[in-house]
Structure formats: structure tokens, C-alpha cells
Motif scaffolding. Structure first.
Motif, PDB file in Angstrom:
ATOM      1  N   UNK A  27       0.815  -1.214   0.000  1.00 37.58           N
ATOM      2  CA  UNK A  27       0.000   0.000   0.000  1.00 37.58           C
ATOM      3  C   UNK A  27       0.848   1.263   0.000  1.00 37.58           C
ATOM      4  N   UNK A  28       0.457   2.169  -0.831  1.00 35.02           N
ATOM      5  CA  UNK A  28       1.222   3.396  -0.977  1.00 35.02           C
ATOM      6  C   UNK A  28       1.075   4.309   0.237  1.00 35.02           C
ATOM      7  N   UNK A  29       0.118   3.997   1.090  1.00 29.87           N
ATOM      8  CA  UNK A  29      -0.080   4.802   2.301  1.00 29.87           C
ATOM      9  C   UNK A  29       1.200   4.756   3.129  1.00 29.87           C
ATOM     10  N   UNK A  30       1.850   3.585   3.122  1.00 26.62           N
ATOM     11  CA  UNK A  30       3.066   3.435   3.912  1.00 26.62           C
ATOM     12  C   UNK A  30       4.325   3.824   3.132  1.00 26.62           C
ATOM     13  N   UNK A  31       4.422   3.338   1.900  1.00 24.17           N
ATOM     14  CA  UNK A  31       5.646   3.575   1.117  1.00 24.17           C
ATOM     15  C   UNK A  31       5.587   4.852   0.288  1.00 24.17           C
ATOM     16  N   UNK A  32       4.387   5.372   0.094  1.00 25.76           N
ATOM     17  CA  UNK A  32       4.224   6.582  -0.722  1.00 25.76           C
ATOM     18  C   UNK A  32       3.974   6.231  -2.180  1.00 25.76           C
ATOM     19  N   UNK A  33       3.155   7.032  -2.838  1.00 26.11           N
ATOM     20  CA  UNK A  33       2.863   6.804  -4.252  1.00 26.11           C
ATOM     21  C   UNK A  33       4.081   7.110  -5.114  1.00 26.11           C
ATOM     22  N   UNK A  34       4.175   6.409  -6.248  1.00 27.16           N
ATOM     23  CA  UNK A  34       5.214   6.700  -7.245  1.00 27.16           C
ATOM     24  C   UNK A  34       4.534   7.439  -8.388  1.00 27.16           C
ATOM     25  N   UNK A  35       4.285   8.734  -8.177  1.00 28.69           N
ATOM     26  CA  UNK A  35       3.526   9.515  -9.154  1.00 28.69           C
ATOM     27  C   UNK A  35       4.235   9.632 -10.487  1.00 28.69           C
ATOM     28  N   UNK A  44     -10.762  24.230 -14.665  1.00 30.02           N
ATOM     29  CA  UNK A  44     -12.156  24.560 -14.418  1.00 30.02           C
ATOM     30  C   UNK A  44     -12.364  25.529 -13.270  1.00 30.02           C
ATOM     31  N   UNK A  45     -11.480  26.504 -13.135  1.00 28.21           N
ATOM     32  CA  UNK A  45     -11.575  27.463 -12.033  1.00 28.21           C
ATOM     33  C   UNK A  45     -12.809  28.351 -12.170  1.00 28.21           C
ATOM     34  N   UNK A  46     -13.096  28.742 -13.401  1.00 29.97           N
ATOM     35  CA  UNK A  46     -14.243  29.613 -13.646  1.00 29.97           C
ATOM     36  C   UNK A  46     -14.678  29.493 -15.113  1.00 29.97           C
ATOM     37  N   UNK A  47     -15.663  30.301 -15.509  1.00 26.79           N
ATOM     38  CA  UNK A  47     -16.241  30.213 -16.854  1.00 26.79           C
ATOM     39  C   UNK A  47     -15.225  30.413 -17.971  1.00 26.79           C
ATOM     40  N   UNK A  48     -14.283  31.325 -17.718  1.00 23.19           N
ATOM     41  CA  UNK A  48     -13.327  31.653 -18.776  1.00 23.19           C
ATOM     42  C   UNK A  48     -11.995  30.936 -18.593  1.00 23.19           C
ATOM     43  N   UNK A  49     -11.960  30.007 -17.668  1.00 27.62           N
ATOM     44  CA  UNK A  49     -10.706  29.332 -17.339  1.00 27.62           C
ATOM     45  C   UNK A  49     -10.158  28.517 -18.516  1.00 27.62           C
ATOM     46  N   UNK A  50      -8.890  28.695 -18.747  1.00 26.46           N
ATOM     47  CA  UNK A  50      -8.248  27.882 -19.772  1.00 26.46           C
ATOM     48  C   UNK A  50      -6.960  27.282 -19.208  1.00 26.46           C
ATOM     49  N   UNK A  51      -6.872  27.206 -17.893  1.00 21.84           N
ATOM     50  CA  UNK A  51      -5.675  26.649 -17.256  1.00 21.84           C
ATOM     51  C   UNK A  51      -5.647  25.140 -17.405  1.00 21.84           C
ATOM     52  N   UNK A  52      -4.462  24.643 -17.421  1.00 21.73           N
ATOM     53  CA  UNK A  52      -4.255  23.202 -17.451  1.00 21.73           C
ATOM     54  C   UNK A  52      -3.489  22.815 -16.197  1.00 21.73           C
ATOM     55  N   UNK A  53      -4.000  21.838 -15.478  1.00 24.75           N
ATOM     56  CA  UNK A  53      -3.288  21.358 -14.294  1.00 24.75           C
ATOM     57  C   UNK A  53      -2.753  19.953 -14.567  1.00 24.75           C
ATOM     58  N   UNK A  54      -1.574  19.648 -14.029  1.00 21.67           N
ATOM     59  CA  UNK A  54      -0.984  18.338 -14.277  1.00 21.67           C
ATOM     60  C   UNK A  54      -1.708  17.218 -13.520  1.00 21.67           C
ATOM     61  N   UNK A  55      -1.907  16.105 -14.190  1.00 22.68           N
ATOM     62  CA  UNK A  55      -2.533  14.946 -13.562  1.00 22.68           C
ATOM     63  C   UNK A  55      -1.496  13.831 -13.478  1.00 22.68           C
ATOM     64  N   UNK A  56      -1.461  13.167 -12.335  1.00 20.87           N
ATOM     65  CA  UNK A  56      -0.483  12.095 -12.117  1.00 20.87           C
ATOM     66  C   UNK A  56      -1.185  10.783 -11.783  1.00 20.87           C
ATOM     67  N   UNK A  57      -0.566   9.683 -12.185  1.00 15.55           N
ATOM     68  CA  UNK A  57      -1.073   8.356 -11.844  1.00 15.55           C
ATOM     69  C   UNK A  57       0.061   7.589 -11.176  1.00 15.55           C
ATOM     70  N   UNK A  58      -0.275   6.858 -10.131  1.00  9.46           N
ATOM     71  CA  UNK A  58       0.730   6.089  -9.403  1.00  9.46           C
ATOM     72  C   UNK A  58       1.126   4.851 -10.203  1.00  9.46           C
ATOM     73  N   UNK A  59       2.421   4.673 -10.396  1.00 12.56           N
ATOM     74  CA  UNK A  59       2.912   3.529 -11.159  1.00 12.56           C
ATOM     75  C   UNK A  59       2.708   2.211 -10.417  1.00 12.56           C
ATOM     76  N   UNK A  61       0.091   1.503  -7.783  1.00  8.71           N
ATOM     77  CA  UNK A  61      -1.274   1.060  -7.496  1.00  8.71           C
ATOM     78  C   UNK A  61      -2.294   1.570  -8.512  1.00  8.71           C
ATOM     79  N   UNK A  62      -1.855   2.460  -9.441  1.00 11.38           N
ATOM     80  CA  UNK A  62      -2.766   2.946 -10.460  1.00 11.38           C
ATOM     81  C   UNK A  62      -3.691   4.050  -9.976  1.00 11.38           C
ATOM     82  N   UNK A  63      -3.487   4.518  -8.751  1.00 12.22           N
ATOM     83  CA  UNK A  63      -4.308   5.601  -8.209  1.00 12.22           C
ATOM     84  C   UNK A  63      -4.002   6.904  -8.945  1.00 12.22           C
TER      85      UNK A  63
END
Ligand SMILES: [Zn+2]
Ligand SMILES: [Zn+2]
Length: 88
Positions: A27-35, A44-59, A61-63
Motif C-alpha cells: 500500500x502506498x499509504x506506507x511507502x508513498x505513491x510513485x507519481x 475549471x476554475x471559472x467560466x473563462x478558465x483555460x488553465x491546465x493542471x498536471x494529472x499524475x497516476x501512481x505507477x 497502485x494505479x491511483x
């Protein structure tokens, strides 16, 4: 008493193998995720938002962090400030 010692050794080895597995696969709770960075998504901050935020997946557990990171918070905060400023 050799058999008892052997059994204790077997138990210890089993524990080591289990811990190794937990470190590599979770479990990554103990060892930490490998993002791992997998891409960006609209903040999606607001109506005119065009920002992109980075998304990570754990190698391991797939979280996914679904873009909910400190880095994304900074991007959203900055966007909100600009938006409020433009609105007057
Ligand atoms: Zn993980
Ligand atoms: Zn934004």
C-alpha cells in the motif's frame, strides 16, 4: 529445536517478502505513491478558465491524484486572482 528455528526463519522470510511486495506494489499509504505525469486537464476554475493542471497516476497502485495537487492549487489561485482582477 532446529525445526522451531527453521519455522521462525521461514516466517521471517515470508514477512520480508511481504514487506518487499508492499514497498513495490503498495500500500502506498506506507511507502508513498510513485507519481507519474500522464498529462494535463482543464482546471475549471471559472467560466473563462483555460488553465491546465498536471494529472499524475501512481505507477504502483494505479491511483490518480485527479489533478488535486499543491501545484494545481497554485495554478487555480493564480487564475482566480487574474479573473477577479479582470472583473474589476
Ligand atoms: Zn500508489
Ligand atoms: Zn483557471
Amino acid at each position: 529445536m532446529a525445526t522451531t528455528l527453521q519455522r521462525q526463519l521461514d516466517d521471517a522470510e515470508a514477512t520480508v517478502e511481504r514487506l518487499k511486495l508492499q514497498i513495490t506494489q503498495g500500500p502506498c499509504i506506507e511507502a508513498g505513491h510513485a507519481w507519474k505525469f500522464v498529462g494535463g486537464k482543464n482546471a475549471g476554475c471559472n467560466d473563462t478558465c483555460s488553465c491546465s493542471v498536471p494529472v499524475h497516476v501512481c505507477e504502483k497502485c494505479g491511483d490518480s491524484d485527479y489533478g488535486e495537487t499543491d501545484e494545481a492549487s497554485v495554478i487555480r489561485d493564480r487564475c482566480r486572482l487574474i479573473y477577479e482582477h479582470e472583473e474589476g
